[in-house]
Motif scaffolding. Structure first.
Motif, PDB file in Angstrom:
ATOM      1  N   HIS A 144       6.621  -2.941   8.599  1.00  0.00           N
ATOM      2  CA  HIS A 144       5.279  -2.404   8.845  1.00  0.00           C
ATOM      3  C   HIS A 144       4.715  -2.772  10.209  1.00  0.00           C
ATOM      4  CE1 HIS A 144       4.244  -1.907   4.264  1.00  0.00           C
ATOM      5  NE2 HIS A 144       5.299  -1.221   4.638  1.00  0.00           N
ATOM      6  N   THR A 145       5.050  -3.948  10.710  1.00  0.00           N
ATOM      7  CA  THR A 145       4.390  -4.424  11.944  1.00  0.00           C
ATOM      8  C   THR A 145       5.347  -4.852  13.050  1.00  0.00           C
ATOM      9  OG1 THR A 145       4.272  -6.742  11.187  1.00  0.00           O
ATOM     10  CG2 THR A 145       2.477  -5.281  10.530  1.00  0.00           C
ATOM     11  N   GLY A 146       6.629  -5.009  12.737  1.00  0.00           N
ATOM     12  CA  GLY A 146       7.547  -5.543  13.741  1.00  0.00           C
ATOM     13  C   GLY A 146       8.341  -4.520  14.510  1.00  0.00           C
ATOM     14  N   LEU A 147       8.116  -3.242  14.275  1.00  0.00           N
ATOM     15  CA  LEU A 147       8.852  -2.180  14.956  1.00  0.00           C
ATOM     16  C   LEU A 147       7.920  -1.391  15.859  1.00  0.00           C
ATOM     17  CD1 LEU A 147      10.851  -0.849  11.842  1.00  0.00           C
ATOM     18  CD2 LEU A 147      11.590  -2.572  13.515  1.00  0.00           C
ATOM     19  N   ASP A 148       8.515  -0.680  16.826  1.00  0.00           N
ATOM     20  CA  ASP A 148       7.708   0.159  17.717  1.00  0.00           C
ATOM     21  C   ASP A 148       6.938   1.200  16.913  1.00  0.00           C
ATOM     22  OD1 ASP A 148       8.660  -1.247  19.866  1.00  0.00           O
ATOM     23  OD2 ASP A 148      10.287   0.156  20.287  1.00  0.00           O
ATOM     24  N   LYS A 149       7.594   1.746  15.895  1.00  0.00           N
ATOM     25  CA  LYS A 149       6.958   2.706  15.001  1.00  0.00           C
ATOM     26  C   LYS A 149       7.089   2.177  13.582  1.00  0.00           C
ATOM     27  CE  LYS A 149       7.107   7.552  13.506  1.00  0.00           C
ATOM     28  NZ  LYS A 149       7.837   8.836  13.632  1.00  0.00           N
ATOM     29  N   GLN A 194      -1.397 -10.174   5.647  1.00  0.00           N
ATOM     30  CA  GLN A 194      -2.295 -10.990   4.833  1.00  0.00           C
ATOM     31  C   GLN A 194      -1.569 -11.565   3.616  1.00  0.00           C
ATOM     32  OE1 GLN A 194      -5.230  -7.895   4.247  1.00  0.00           O
ATOM     33  NE2 GLN A 194      -6.669  -8.849   5.698  1.00  0.00           N
ATOM     34  N   VAL A 195      -0.714 -10.754   2.997  1.00  0.00           N
ATOM     35  CA  VAL A 195       0.057 -11.233   1.850  1.00  0.00           C
ATOM     36  C   VAL A 195       0.953 -12.388   2.268  1.00  0.00           C
ATOM     37  CG1 VAL A 195       1.873 -10.629   0.194  1.00  0.00           C
ATOM     38  CG2 VAL A 195       0.022  -9.008   0.654  1.00  0.00           C
ATOM     39  N   LEU A 196       1.618 -12.231   3.408  1.00  0.00           N
ATOM     40  CA  LEU A 196       2.533 -13.266   3.888  1.00  0.00           C
ATOM     41  C   LEU A 196       1.790 -14.572   4.178  1.00  0.00           C
ATOM     42  CD1 LEU A 196       5.344 -14.078   4.762  1.00  0.00           C
ATOM     43  CD2 LEU A 196       4.910 -13.014   6.993  1.00  0.00           C
ATOM     44  N   LYS A 197       0.647 -14.466   4.822  1.00  0.00           N
ATOM     45  CA  LYS A 197      -0.140 -15.664   5.133  1.00  0.00           C
ATOM     46  C   LYS A 197      -0.589 -16.369   3.861  1.00  0.00           C
ATOM     47  CE  LYS A 197      -4.285 -17.218   7.595  1.00  0.00           C
ATOM     48  NZ  LYS A 197      -5.468 -16.788   8.409  1.00  0.00           N
ATOM     49  N   ARG A 198      -1.040 -15.599   2.882  1.00  0.00           N
ATOM     50  CA  ARG A 198      -1.507 -16.185   1.625  1.00  0.00           C
ATOM     51  C   ARG A 198      -0.348 -16.828   0.849  1.00  0.00           C
ATOM     52  NH1 ARG A 198      -4.479 -19.266  -0.822  1.00  0.00           N
ATOM     53  NH2 ARG A 198      -5.332 -18.698  -2.861  1.00  0.00           N
ATOM     54  N   LEU A 199       0.826 -16.209   0.854  1.00  0.00           N
ATOM     55  CA  LEU A 199       1.984 -16.767   0.165  1.00  0.00           C
ATOM     56  C   LEU A 199       2.405 -18.087   0.806  1.00  0.00           C
ATOM     57  CD1 LEU A 199       4.233 -13.630  -0.506  1.00  0.00           C
ATOM     58  CD2 LEU A 199       3.107 -15.075  -2.215  1.00  0.00           C
ATOM     59  N   LEU A 239      -8.421  -1.420  -0.708  1.00  0.00           N
ATOM     60  CA  LEU A 239      -8.706  -2.773  -1.192  1.00  0.00           C
ATOM     61  C   LEU A 239      -7.454  -3.660  -1.229  1.00  0.00           C
ATOM     62  CD1 LEU A 239     -11.219  -2.044  -4.104  1.00  0.00           C
ATOM     63  CD2 LEU A 239     -11.716  -2.725  -1.742  1.00  0.00           C
ATOM     64  N   ARG A 240      -6.310  -3.084  -0.989  1.00  0.00           N
ATOM     65  CA  ARG A 240      -5.076  -3.867  -1.007  1.00  0.00           C
ATOM     66  C   ARG A 240      -4.919  -4.643   0.304  1.00  0.00           C
ATOM     67  NH1 ARG A 240      -1.819   1.485  -2.718  1.00  0.00           N
ATOM     68  NH2 ARG A 240      -2.911   1.825  -4.716  1.00  0.00           N
ATOM     69  N   PRO A 241      -4.424  -5.858   0.239  1.00  0.00           N
ATOM     70  CA  PRO A 241      -4.194  -6.609   1.480  1.00  0.00           C
ATOM     71  C   PRO A 241      -3.018  -6.015   2.255  1.00  0.00           C
ATOM     72  CG  PRO A 241      -3.306  -7.800  -0.402  1.00  0.00           C
ATOM     73  CD  PRO A 241      -4.042  -6.621  -0.961  1.00  0.00           C
ATOM     74  N   SER A 242      -2.962  -6.287   3.532  1.00  0.00           N
ATOM     75  CA  SER A 242      -1.819  -5.863   4.341  1.00  0.00           C
ATOM     76  C   SER A 242      -0.659  -6.830   4.112  1.00  0.00           C
ATOM     77  CB  SER A 242      -2.193  -5.849   5.817  1.00  0.00           C
ATOM     78  OG  SER A 242      -2.470  -7.168   6.270  1.00  0.00           O
ATOM     79  N   ASP A 278       4.340  11.410   1.543  1.00  0.00           N
ATOM     80  CA  ASP A 278       3.008  10.829   1.752  1.00  0.00           C
ATOM     81  C   ASP A 278       2.996   9.315   1.554  1.00  0.00           C
ATOM     82  OD1 ASP A 278       1.985  13.401   2.172  1.00  0.00           O
ATOM     83  OD2 ASP A 278       1.636  13.708   0.023  1.00  0.00           O
ATOM     84  N   ALA A 279       4.180   8.704   1.408  1.00  0.00           N
ATOM     85  CA  ALA A 279       4.254   7.253   1.230  1.00  0.00           C
ATOM     86  C   ALA A 279       3.666   6.535   2.436  1.00  0.00           C
ATOM     87  CB  ALA A 279       5.703   6.820   1.017  1.00  0.00           C
ATOM     88  N   THR A 280       2.955   5.451   2.203  1.00  0.00           N
ATOM     89  CA  THR A 280       2.267   4.719   3.262  1.00  0.00           C
ATOM     90  C   THR A 280       2.556   3.218   3.130  1.00  0.00           C
ATOM     91  OG1 THR A 280       0.279   4.420   1.915  1.00  0.00           O
ATOM     92  CG2 THR A 280       0.395   6.409   3.295  1.00  0.00           C
ATOM     93  N   CYS A 281       2.093   2.470   4.102  1.00  0.00           N
ATOM     94  CA  CYS A 281       2.199   1.011   4.024  1.00  0.00           C
ATOM     95  C   CYS A 281       1.432   0.490   2.819  1.00  0.00           C
ATOM     96  CB  CYS A 281       1.670   0.381   5.312  1.00  0.00           C
ATOM     97  SG  CYS A 281       2.667   0.728   6.787  1.00  0.00           S
ATOM     98  N   GLU A 282       0.309   1.126   2.507  1.00  0.00           N
ATOM     99  CA  GLU A 282      -0.496   0.710   1.356  1.00  0.00           C
ATOM    100  C   GLU A 282       0.261   0.937   0.039  1.00  0.00           C
ATOM    101  OE1 GLU A 282      -2.993   1.129   4.781  1.00  0.00           O
ATOM    102  OE2 GLU A 282      -1.642   2.571   3.821  1.00  0.00           O
TER     103      GLU A 282
END
Length: 409
Positions: A242-247, A399-404, A393-396, A305-309
Motif C-alpha cells: 500500500h505505501t512502499g511502491l511507486d504506485k 496505523q495497524v502496524l504501529k498499533r501491533l 473508519l478503518r485504520p490504514s 473496485d478493490a481498494t486499500c480499505e
C-alpha cells in the motif's frame, strides 16, 4: 450315405478362419496393453520422476516440519513421485529435445524472469516433475523440482479461459515481479505458452499456509509471541504493497490460505495482484469465493473496485482468525459454535459481553499465565476496528502496524 459323407468331406471348414480372425484382433490389443504398462513403469525412472528427498535439498539447518512429513518405511521423509509439468498441462508428448517442440521464436519471448529466477528456462520449468497441491476455479498450483537455482518451486498454472491477453499478462507480471519484501512471496518468472496458458513461478515454502497451521492445532499456534510475530509480518507485507511502491498495489484476495510460512514460522503473503492477470469474469469469481469465506468487505461489489480499505477489512478477518483459531467439527459433522469467523459473529459476542468466547481457549490461558490479557483485548479491538462496516473508519495499514508493534511489546 456315401454321397452324404462325400458332401461333408467337400464342405470347407470355417474353424481355422475364425481362429485366424481372433488372433488378428487379440494380438494388437495385447501388444498395445503391454507397451502401455511398460511405458507407465519406465517413465518415472527415465524422465526425472524422482523422489524429492533425493533431488530437493532444503537449505542448511532447515527441514520439513514434523506435522508435514509422511514417513517412509526407512523413517526418512519422502514426498510422492512427480510427473513432468508439461504432461500435467496436456503438452505434446516427449519427442526428443524440448527446444524442437517450441513454436518458432517462442522460446525467446515466452519467458520473462525476475530477480532470483535468472537461471530458469522454459525447458526447466515445463520438464520439472510436479505434483498438484491446490486447485481453484481459475488456476492450479503445482509443487515442482527444477535443476537450476532453487531446488523446489511453486508453479501456478492460470487457465487460458481465465487469463487476460499475453501483453496485458506480461505488463501485470512485470509490476508484480518488481515487488520485493521479506514478507511477500516473490515472483521469479512468468511463462506464456502458445495456447495462451500462463505459468507463474514462485519459491516453495515447506511449512504450507497459515490456514493449515491454524487448522492443525499446532502448539505454537497458541503462543502469544507467535501470534504477534505472524500478525506483524502480515501487516508489514500489506503495508509495503500500500505505501512502499511507486504506485500502491491492492492485494484483492487476502486470507489465511494466501499467507505462507517457512520452517521458522515467518510469514509471506502470496497472490497479491493476481487479479490483474485474470479476466474480469475470473476475478469476479475469485471475489465471490472470498465473500463465501467471510473475507470480502461489505462495500466491495466488483473486484476491479478493490481498494486499500477493502484489503484492511480482509486483514482484520485474518487477525480475528489468529485469535479464534478454528476448531475441528464435532463427531456428528456439525461445526463448533465458535467455528464461525465472520466479523458479525464477533460483534454479537461483544454485544452479549462474551468476548472471551471469541478467543482460542489455549491462547487465552497462555495470555493469562504470561500477564498478556490486556494485550489480547487490545489486539481484538484493533482487529474489529479493521472490520468496520464503514471504509473511512478503518485504520490504514501503517496505523495497524504501529498499533501491533505497541501491543507486541
Amino acid at each position: 450315405m456315401e454321397m452324404a459323407g462325400a458332401a461333408e468331406a467337400d464342405t470347407p471348414s470355417h474353424e481355422p478362419v475364425r481362429t485366424g480372425r481372433s488372433n488378428t484382433i487379440l494380438l494388437p490389443i495385447v501388444g498395445v496393453l503391454f507397451a502401455y504398462l511398460l511405458y507407465r513403469f519406465l517413465r518415472p525412472r527415465l524422465r526425472r520422476g524422482l523422489r524429492l528427498d533425493r533431488h530437493v535439498p532444503f537449505p542448511s539447518g532447515a527441514s520439513l516440519p514434523a506435522w508435514l512429513r509422511r514417513r517412509a518405511p526407512s523413517g526418512s521423509a519422502v514426498l510422492p513421485y512427480f510427473a513432468p509439468i508439461a504432461d500435467r498441462l496436456g503438452a505434446l508428448p516427449y519427442l526428443g529435445p524440448f527446444a524442437d517442440r517450441l513454436p518458432h521464436g517462442g522460446g525467446a519471448h515466452a519467458l520473462v524472469t525476475f530477480p532470483g529466477g535468472e537461471a530458469l528456462s522454459v525447458a526447466t520449468i515445463l520438464e520439472a516433475p510436479g505434483e498438484v497441491v491446490a486447485k481453484s476455479a481459475h488456476s492450479t498450483l503445482y509443487r515442482a523440482a527444477v535443476r537450476s537455482g532453487e531446488a523446489a518451486v511453486l508453479l501456478r498454472f492460470v487457465r487460458p479461459a481465465c487469463a487476460v491477453a499475453a501483453e496485458e499478462a506480461y505488463a501485470a507480471a512485470r509490476r508484480v515481479g518488481a515487488v520485493s519484501h521479506p514478507n511477500l512471496v516473490p515472483l521469479r518468472a512468468v511463462y506464456v505458452g502458445p495456447r495462451g496458458e500462463k505459468l507463474l513461478v514462485h519459491p516453495f515454502y515447506a511449512a504450507g499456509s497459515l490456514h493449515r497451521f491454524l487448522q492443525e492445532g499446532i502448539e505454537e499456534s497458541h503462543r502469544w509471541s507467535i501470534v504477534c510475530n505472524l500478525s506483524l509480518g502480515i501487516a508489514k507485507g500489506l503495508d509495503h504493497l500500500h505505501t512502499g511502491l511507486d504506485k500502491p498495489m491492492v492485494h484483492g484476495n487476502l486470507k489465511t490460505s494466501n499467507v505462507l510460512l517457512d520452517a521458522n514460522y515467518e510469514c509471506r503473503i502470496s497472490d497479491y495482484g493476481l487479479y490483474l492477470l485474470l479476466s474480469p469474469a475470473a476475478a469476479q469469481e475469485m471475489l465471490e469465493a472470498s465473500a463465501a469465506q467471510g473475507y470480502k468487505a461489505p462495500e466491495l461489489v466488483k473486484m476491479r473496485d478493490a481498494t486499500c480499505e477493502s484489503d484492511v477489512y480482509s486483514l482484520g478477518v485474518v487477525l480475528l482468525e489468529l485469535l479464534a483459531q478454528k476448531e475441528r467439527a464435532d463427531d456428528d459433522g456439525r461445526p463448533n459454535p465458535r467455528d464461525i469467523l465472520l466479523p458479525a459473529s464477533f460483534k454479537n459476542l461483544v454485544l452479549e459481553r462474551k468476548i472471551s468466547d471469541a478467543f482460542s481457549s489455549d491462547l487465552a490461558r497462555h495470555c493469562k499465565r504470561s500477564g498478556k490479557e490486556k494485550s489480547l483485548n487490545a489486539f481484538f479491538e484493533l482487529a474489529t476496528a479493521c472490520c468496520s462496516p464503514s471504509p473511512s473508519l478503518r485504520p490504514s495499514t501503517r496505523q495497524v502496524l504501529k498499533r501491533l508493534e505497541e501491543i507486541a511489546r
